[in-house]
Scaffold this motif. Structure first.
Motif, PDB file in Angstrom:
ATOM      1  N   LEU A 179     -12.504  -3.364   0.022  1.00  0.00           N
ATOM      2  CA  LEU A 179     -11.833  -3.164  -1.259  1.00  0.00           C
ATOM      3  C   LEU A 179     -10.411  -2.667  -1.040  1.00  0.00           C
ATOM      4  N   TRP A 180      -9.521  -3.056  -1.948  1.00  0.00           N
ATOM      5  CA  TRP A 180      -8.164  -2.525  -1.912  1.00  0.00           C
ATOM      6  C   TRP A 180      -8.237  -1.044  -2.220  1.00  0.00           C
ATOM      7  N   SER A 181      -7.454  -0.231  -1.518  1.00  0.00           N
ATOM      8  CA  SER A 181      -7.447   1.216  -1.727  1.00  0.00           C
ATOM      9  C   SER A 181      -6.125   1.766  -1.226  1.00  0.00           C
ATOM     10  N   SER A 182      -5.995   3.081  -1.244  1.00  0.00           N
ATOM     11  CA  SER A 182      -4.760   3.675  -0.743  1.00  0.00           C
ATOM     12  C   SER A 182      -4.614   3.468   0.763  1.00  0.00           C
ATOM     13  N   SER A 183      -5.728   3.290   1.465  1.00  0.00           N
ATOM     14  CA  SER A 183      -5.645   3.041   2.905  1.00  0.00           C
ATOM     15  C   SER A 183      -5.659   1.553   3.242  1.00  0.00           C
ATOM     16  N   VAL A 184      -6.067   0.726   2.306  1.00  0.00           N
ATOM     17  CA  VAL A 184      -6.067  -0.730   2.494  1.00  0.00           C
ATOM     18  C   VAL A 184      -5.237  -1.306   1.357  1.00  0.00           C
ATOM     19  N   ARG A 185      -3.948  -1.434   1.610  1.00  0.00           N
ATOM     20  CA  ARG A 185      -3.039  -1.869   0.556  1.00  0.00           C
ATOM     21  C   ARG A 185      -2.764  -3.355   0.634  1.00  0.00           C
ATOM     22  N   CYS A 186      -2.502  -3.940  -0.509  1.00  0.00           N
ATOM     23  CA  CYS A 186      -2.108  -5.343  -0.584  1.00  0.00           C
ATOM     24  C   CYS A 186      -0.609  -5.395  -0.332  1.00  0.00           C
ATOM     25  N   VAL A 187      -0.236  -5.803   0.865  1.00  0.00           N
ATOM     26  CA  VAL A 187       1.165  -5.872   1.256  1.00  0.00           C
ATOM     27  C   VAL A 187       1.418  -7.204   1.953  1.00  0.00           C
ATOM     28  N   PRO A 188       2.664  -7.667   1.954  1.00  0.00           N
ATOM     29  CA  PRO A 188       2.973  -8.909   2.664  1.00  0.00           C
ATOM     30  C   PRO A 188       2.531  -8.831   4.123  1.00  0.00           C
TER      31      PRO A 188
END
Length: 121
Positions: free
Chosen positions: A41-50
C-alpha cells in the motif's frame, strides 16, 4: 496496445473456462494479471514518486488487467492523486488515479534512495 488487449481477452477466457485447473499463482504477470502479487500500500514510507516500479491497472474498467510499469510523473491536489505511468511494453497512460496503481514491494526510486541517504547523514 493490441498485445495487451489480446492478453486481456485470453485471461478472461481462462477465467470463464475455470483456468483449466491452474492456480492463480501460476499466472504470468508479463501478460497481465487480475491479482498482482508482491505489492504494498502507498504510505509515508512507500510514496508514489517518479521512478517507482509498480503494477498499473490498464484502461478505466474495473475488470481490466494489471501490468508492470514505472511511475513517470505524480500529480496531487485537494481532491486526490494521479500519476503518469509507462508500461514495460512501452505504452503510456496519463493521469491514472492512484487507486489503479500499486507499488511493488521490492521497488524504490532513485529519488527515495537519495533522500534516505541524506536522512542518515
Amino acid at each position: 496496445r493490441a498485445r495487451r488487449l489480446a492478453a486481456a481477452r485470453e485471461a478472461h477466457a481462462l477465467l470463464e473456462r475455470g483456468a483449466g485447473g491452474k492456480e492463480e499463482e501460476e499466472e504470468d504477470d508479463a501478460n497481465g494479471t487480475t491479482n498482482p502479487r508482491g505489492t504494498v500500500l502507498w504510505s509515508s514510507s512507500v510514496r508514489c514518486v517518479p521512478g517507482r516500479r509498480c503494477f498499473a491497472q490498464f484502461g478505466v474498467d474495473d475488470d481490466e488487467l494489471w501490468f508492470r510499469a514505472t511511475v513517470l510523473q505524480v500529480y496531487r491536489d485537494d481532491v486526490g492523486q494521479w500519476a503518469d505511468v509507462k508500461y514495460d511494453d512501452g505504452d503510456e497512460e496519463r493521469m491514472k488515479p492512484i487507486k489503479r496503481i500499486k507499488a511493488l514491494e521490492d521497488s524504490s526510486s532513485d529519488e527515495e534512495e537519495e533522500e534516505e541517504e541524506e536522512e542518515e547523514r
